[in-house]
Design an enzyme around this catalytic site. Structure first.
Site, PDB file in Angstrom:
ATOM      1  N   ASP A 121      32.853 -29.291  35.355  1.00 58.31           N
ATOM      2  CA  ASP A 121      33.812 -28.188  35.527  1.00 58.31           C
ATOM      3  C   ASP A 121      35.244 -28.745  35.524  1.00 58.31           C
ATOM      4  OD1 ASP A 121      33.661 -29.370  38.006  1.00 58.31           O
ATOM      5  OD2 ASP A 121      33.286 -27.518  39.119  1.00 58.31           O
ATOM      6  N   SER A 122      35.364 -30.081  35.365  1.00 58.72           N
ATOM      7  CA  SER A 122      36.678 -30.681  35.099  1.00 58.72           C
ATOM      8  C   SER A 122      37.234 -30.165  33.776  1.00 58.72           C
ATOM      9  CB  SER A 122      36.580 -32.213  35.071  1.00 58.72           C
ATOM     10  OG  SER A 122      35.597 -32.637  34.154  1.00 58.72           O
ATOM     11  N   GLU A 163      27.518 -29.648  43.435  1.00 57.49           N
ATOM     12  CA  GLU A 163      28.294 -30.298  44.494  1.00 57.49           C
ATOM     13  C   GLU A 163      27.771 -29.805  45.837  1.00 57.49           C
ATOM     14  OE1 GLU A 163      32.558 -29.889  44.267  1.00 57.49           O
ATOM     15  OE2 GLU A 163      32.601 -30.446  42.154  1.00 57.49           O
ATOM     16  N   GLU A 198      31.372 -39.526  44.491  1.00 56.88           N
ATOM     17  CA  GLU A 198      32.787 -39.534  44.096  1.00 56.88           C
ATOM     18  C   GLU A 198      33.690 -39.997  45.243  1.00 56.88           C
ATOM     19  OE1 GLU A 198      34.152 -36.143  41.886  1.00 56.88           O
ATOM     20  OE2 GLU A 198      36.227 -36.849  41.913  1.00 56.88           O
ATOM     21  N   ASP A 207      27.636 -28.523  34.962  1.00 53.32           N
ATOM     22  CA  ASP A 207      28.045 -28.271  36.347  1.00 53.32           C
ATOM     23  C   ASP A 207      27.799 -26.814  36.734  1.00 53.32           C
ATOM     24  OD1 ASP A 207      29.009 -30.209  38.079  1.00 53.32           O
ATOM     25  OD2 ASP A 207      30.937 -30.373  37.046  1.00 53.32           O
ATOM     26  N   LYS A 219      24.253 -29.944  37.621  1.00 56.19           N
ATOM     27  CA  LYS A 219      24.815 -30.748  38.714  1.00 56.19           C
ATOM     28  C   LYS A 219      25.376 -29.794  39.762  1.00 56.19           C
ATOM     29  CE  LYS A 219      28.770 -33.279  38.384  1.00 56.19           C
ATOM     30  NZ  LYS A 219      29.660 -32.564  39.343  1.00 56.19           N
TER      31      LYS A 219
HETATM   32  O1  KIV Z   1      33.520 -32.122  36.757  1.00 56.44           O
HETATM   33  C1  KIV Z   1      33.437 -33.339  36.541  1.00 56.44           C
HETATM   34  O2  KIV Z   1      33.901 -33.859  35.518  1.00 56.44           O
HETATM   35  C2  KIV Z   1      32.783 -34.185  37.532  1.00 56.44           C
HETATM   36  C3  KIV Z   1      32.872 -35.658  37.345  1.00 56.44           C
HETATM   37  C4  KIV Z   1      34.219 -36.124  37.672  1.00 56.44           C
HETATM   38  C5  KIV Z   1      31.841 -36.374  38.101  1.00 56.44           C
HETATM   39  O3  KIV Z   1      32.224 -33.688  38.449  1.00 56.44           O
END
Ligand code: KIV
Length: 271
Positions: free
Chosen positions: A59-60, A130, A196, A98, A128
């Site tokens: 989600d970056s 969090e 992280e 994500d 993924k």
């Molecule tokens: O969203 C993302 O790119 C991430 C990585 C930095 C691990 O969670």
């Protein structure tokens, strides 16, 4: 030259054979796992050809591609759109998407529907999430439903409004909290965990304590692999975090190329 690695009965890859959650887990203790973010077909092809074992549609994408200040505004529709673009590149690397802001904390049917859409509609092969202890039950239920889950502990960018961006595991109390998160997610059946910005000695301790790969970012080298945001690695981010050392300067090179071309255009160059 990419190398084919083998271990026991299970043959596995470094870019030449399709990665699976099982093949990634089997890398623990054998070699470091190479993970990169990607957000579209081009970055996915680059990451895959460069030798990534796992591609995270992070989600970056919110900060890197879409110009947001944080990952909070990223929606499920955005994740579906970018994950589908990555999947169209057909990488051998495992595609992980994500779960966007706060959705993992919604009721379980909503979380399940979210994961189902990511796997069925966009081609993600895992998700993924969090979070730690408080999400362990949901993670166990997803794994039971056949949805592979990668955990994400330590600094959680989606918590920016609640906790800010700060290194984790600095105090004894926080070390215990982060370790408990790692153990709970492992027990829930996650196939790997992103760690992280965790104090390096704690990352080492976690890596020893669990039987799944711990993938570090800003957490030192004492883990089972590393992940970076591809824009940071390639020099496309203006102020990358200090732990992300660019291996290229594509931003600078792109501006120089555009300037050269602009000069030719202004002069009336015909080619
Ligand atoms: O969203 C993302 O790119 C991430 C990585 C930095 C691990 O969670």
């Amino acid at each position: 030259m990419l190398t084919l690695y083998k271990r026991g009965r299970m043959g596995y890859f470094a870019g030449t054979v399709k990665a699976t959650t099982r093949s990634l887990r089997a890398l623990k203790g054998v070699r470091q796992v190479v993970c990169l973010t990607a957000y579209d077909a081009i970055t996915a092809r680059l990451a895959n050809t460069g030798g990534a074992d796992l591609i995270l549609v992070g989600d970056s994408v919110g900060n890197t591609v879409l110009g947001y200040e944080s990952t909070v505004p990223v929606t499920l529709e955005t994740m579906l759109h970018h994950t589908a673009a990555v999947a169209r590149a057909k990488p051998n690397a495992l595609i992980v998407a994500d779960i966007p802001f706060a959705l993992a904390h919604d009721n379980f049917p909503t979380l399940l529907r979210t994961c189902r859409r990511l796997l069925q509609e966009s081609g993600a092969e895992a998700v993924k999430i969090e979070g730690g202890v408080s999400l362990a039950k949901s993670i166990a239920k997803l794994v039971d439903a056949g949805i592979p889950v990668m955990g994400h502990i330590g600094l959680m960018p989606q918590q920016v409004h609640a906790a800010g961006y700060r290194r984790r595991g600095v105090t004894d109390e926080d070390r215990a909290r982060v370790l408990a998160d790692a153990l709970a997610i492992t027990k829930a059946g996650a196939f790997s965990i992103v760690a992280e910005c965790i104090e390096h000695s704690l990352t080492k301790e976690i890596t020893k304590a669990v039987n799944i790969p711990i993938i570090g970012i800003g957490s030192g080298t004492g883990c089972d692999g590393q992940i970076l945001v591809i824009y940071d690695l390639l020099g496309l981010t203006e102020n990358p975090p200090s732990f992300a050392k660019p291996e290229a300067q594509l931003g600078r090179d792109a501006v120089a190329a555009i300037q050269r071309w602009a000069k030719k255009v202004k002069k009336g160059h015909k080619k």
